[in-house]
Enzyme design. Structure first.
Site, PDB file in Angstrom:
ATOM      1  N   GLU A  69       5.934 -11.530   6.926  1.00 42.90           N
ATOM      2  CA  GLU A  69       5.386 -12.318   8.034  1.00 42.90           C
ATOM      3  C   GLU A  69       4.862 -11.424   9.156  1.00 42.90           C
ATOM      4  OE1 GLU A  69       7.917 -16.457   7.542  1.00 42.90           O
ATOM      5  OE2 GLU A  69       8.245 -15.227   9.312  1.00 42.90           O
ATOM      6  N   MET A  84       0.852  -1.196   0.000  1.00 38.57           N
ATOM      7  CA  MET A  84       0.000   0.000   0.000  1.00 38.57           C
ATOM      8  C   MET A  84       0.889   1.249   0.000  1.00 38.57           C
ATOM      9  SD  MET A  84      -3.445  -0.927   2.070  1.00 38.57           S
ATOM     10  CE  MET A  84      -2.846  -0.590   3.699  1.00 38.57           C
ATOM     11  N   SER A 113       7.020  -0.845  10.447  1.00 39.83           N
ATOM     12  CA  SER A 113       5.630  -0.689  10.008  1.00 39.83           C
ATOM     13  C   SER A 113       5.423   0.742   9.550  1.00 39.83           C
ATOM     14  CB  SER A 113       4.698  -0.981  11.187  1.00 39.83           C
ATOM     15  OG  SER A 113       3.406  -0.472  10.918  1.00 39.83           O
ATOM     16  N   HIS A 141       9.082   1.175   3.389  1.00 40.44           N
ATOM     17  CA  HIS A 141      10.205   1.227   4.321  1.00 40.44           C
ATOM     18  C   HIS A 141      11.065  -0.013   4.072  1.00 40.44           C
ATOM     19  CE1 HIS A 141       7.909  -1.744   6.494  1.00 40.44           C
ATOM     20  NE2 HIS A 141       6.906  -0.899   6.626  1.00 40.44           N
ATOM     21  N   GLU A 142      12.094  -0.156   4.905  1.00 44.24           N
ATOM     22  CA  GLU A 142      13.056  -1.237   4.730  1.00 44.24           C
ATOM     23  C   GLU A 142      12.377  -2.620   4.682  1.00 44.24           C
ATOM     24  OE1 GLU A 142      16.043  -0.384   3.941  1.00 44.24           O
ATOM     25  OE2 GLU A 142      16.839  -2.430   3.918  1.00 44.24           O
ATOM     26  N   GLY A 143      11.276  -2.772   5.414  1.00 46.40           N
ATOM     27  CA  GLY A 143      10.555  -4.052   5.391  1.00 46.40           C
ATOM     28  C   GLY A 143      10.067  -4.382   3.987  1.00 46.40           C
ATOM     29  N   HIS A 144       9.488  -3.395   3.293  1.00 46.78           N
ATOM     30  CA  HIS A 144       9.019  -3.632   1.922  1.00 46.78           C
ATOM     31  C   HIS A 144      10.201  -3.912   0.998  1.00 46.78           C
ATOM     32  CE1 HIS A 144       5.766  -0.847   3.473  1.00 46.78           C
ATOM     33  NE2 HIS A 144       5.034  -1.850   3.006  1.00 46.78           N
ATOM     34  N   ALA A 172       4.064   3.890   1.046  1.00 42.50           N
ATOM     35  CA  ALA A 172       4.740   4.363   2.259  1.00 42.50           C
ATOM     36  C   ALA A 172       5.856   3.360   2.589  1.00 42.50           C
ATOM     37  CB  ALA A 172       3.774   4.522   3.427  1.00 42.50           C
TER      38      ALA A 172
HETATM   39  O1  PAF Z   1      -0.111  -5.672   3.555  1.00 39.19           O
HETATM   40  C1  PAF Z   1      -0.535  -4.772   2.808  1.00 39.19           C
HETATM   41  O2  PAF Z   1       0.142  -3.776   2.521  1.00 39.19           O
HETATM   42  C2  PAF Z   1      -1.939  -4.888   2.229  1.00 39.19           C
HETATM   43  O3  PAF Z   1      -2.811  -5.479   3.138  1.00 39.19           O
HETATM   44  C3  PAF Z   1      -1.963  -5.624   0.879  1.00 39.19           C
HETATM   45  C4  PAF Z   1      -1.509  -7.054   1.005  1.00 39.19           C
HETATM   46  C5  PAF Z   1      -1.083  -4.886  -0.122  1.00 39.19           C
HETATM   47  C6  PAF Z   1      -3.397  -5.631   0.330  1.00 39.19           C
HETATM   48  O4  PAF Z   1      -3.904  -4.347   0.167  1.00 39.19           O
END
Ligand code: PAF
Length: 284
Positions: free
Chosen positions: A148, A30, A189, A34-37, A32
């Site tokens: 996770e 979604m 987060s 950060h390092e996690g993504h 925004a």
């Molecule tokens: O974890 C998220 O960022 C959201 O719940 C997802 C999986 C992209 C679905 O909108």
């Protein structure tokens, strides 16, 4: 990196990436970032030739009193981060592209989505399952990577993929990537940015109290006793309320009275000021 906002553009871009038989991973987000993504992106890159990332703040997974309007939107900044990671494709649909007029379908995954965050956020996992199924069908990746950190979300998506016989990706190609933590243990987060400096310091009691509870559970303590002590530690440490703190089967999310033979997870959601933080840890 190519950025596309319409479904026809997405189909062409995916087809172009796939012409030579290349493999493709999807990292749904979604924004925004950060390092996690970025860790999810790096994991995806290790496993496939190309990585597509979706950024879509999905309105159907937010409740009426939740932070949809306030949810951070920073497409230019996110896009630069993804470009630097070598992402091939950014899918950033508008709400109208995702939910055209007349949209009327919803996926509901019973059982696994009902407790924990499902209980305190009614409708949330229907919104997640529906949008993730759409993202899968739109991009048709070989694999998809999820953090996770959102353990219940991961379990819901895996259940959905199994139940609906999804093929792109198949349930077995849904990859869970371990939670990335700050140096003091707090799980990364997008919501951490809402914490004041004092709340941010207090929030570190969450991972430390959880680690203590994990050790107690692994030593054979009853879940009720370990989670009661965990809740007390959170409230004493500055949290305002605890939505849940529970031991559950890692796959079905059925609550457990104590650790058994199958993999289990300690799951917690707690509020500090106006911010709701979630975390989970493996037990056993
Ligand atoms: O974890 C998220 O960022 C959201 O719940 C997802 C999986 C992209 C679905 O909108």
């Amino acid at each position: 990196m190519q950025t596309v906002t319409r479904l026809d553009m997405l189909r062409n871009a995916v087809e172009a990436l796939r012409t030579d038989g290349s493999t493709l991973a999807l990292v749904p987000t979604m924004g925004a970032l950060h390092e996690g993504h970025l860790t999810l992106v790096r994991e995806a890159k290790q496993r496939t030739d190309h990585v597509a990332v979706s950024i879509f703040v999905n309105p159907t997974q937010f409740g009426p009193n939740e932070d949809l309007a306030a949810y951070p939107r920073q497409l230019a900044e996110d896009s630069a981060l993804l470009e630097a990671e070598g992402v091939a494709l950014l899918w950033a649909p508008t709400v109208e592209a995702m939910y055209p007029a007349g949209f009327a379908s919803s996926i509901s995954v019973a059982g696994v989505s009902e407790g924990f965050c499902g209980a305190s956020r009614p409708g949330h996992f229907d919104g997640v399952a529906t949008v993730v199924c759409k993202l899968f069908n739109q991009v048709r990746p070989d694999i998809a990577c999820f953090g996770e950190k959102d353990w219940q979300q991961l379990a819901v998506i895996r259940r959905m993929a199994r139940d609906l016989d999804l093929v792109a990706p198949a349930a077995g190609a849904i990859v869970g990537v371990p939670t990335v933590r700050e140096a003091d243990g707090l799980a990364m987060s997008s919501r951490n940015r809402y914490l004041s400096p004092t709340q941010r310091r207090q929030a570190t009691v969450l991972p430390s109290a959880m680690r203590k509870a994990v050790a107690e559970l692994e030593a054979g303590e009853d879940a009720a006793d370990a989670t009661e002590a965990l809740e007390a530690a959170l409230l004493a440490g500055g949290f305002d309320s605890v939505d849940y703190a529970a031991l559950a089967d890692a796959a079905s999310l059925a609550s457990l009275d104590r650790l058994g033979d199958s993999p289990a997870r300690l799951l917690v959601a707690a509020r500090i000021g106006g911010t709701r933080l979630i975390d989970n840890m493996a037990v056993g």
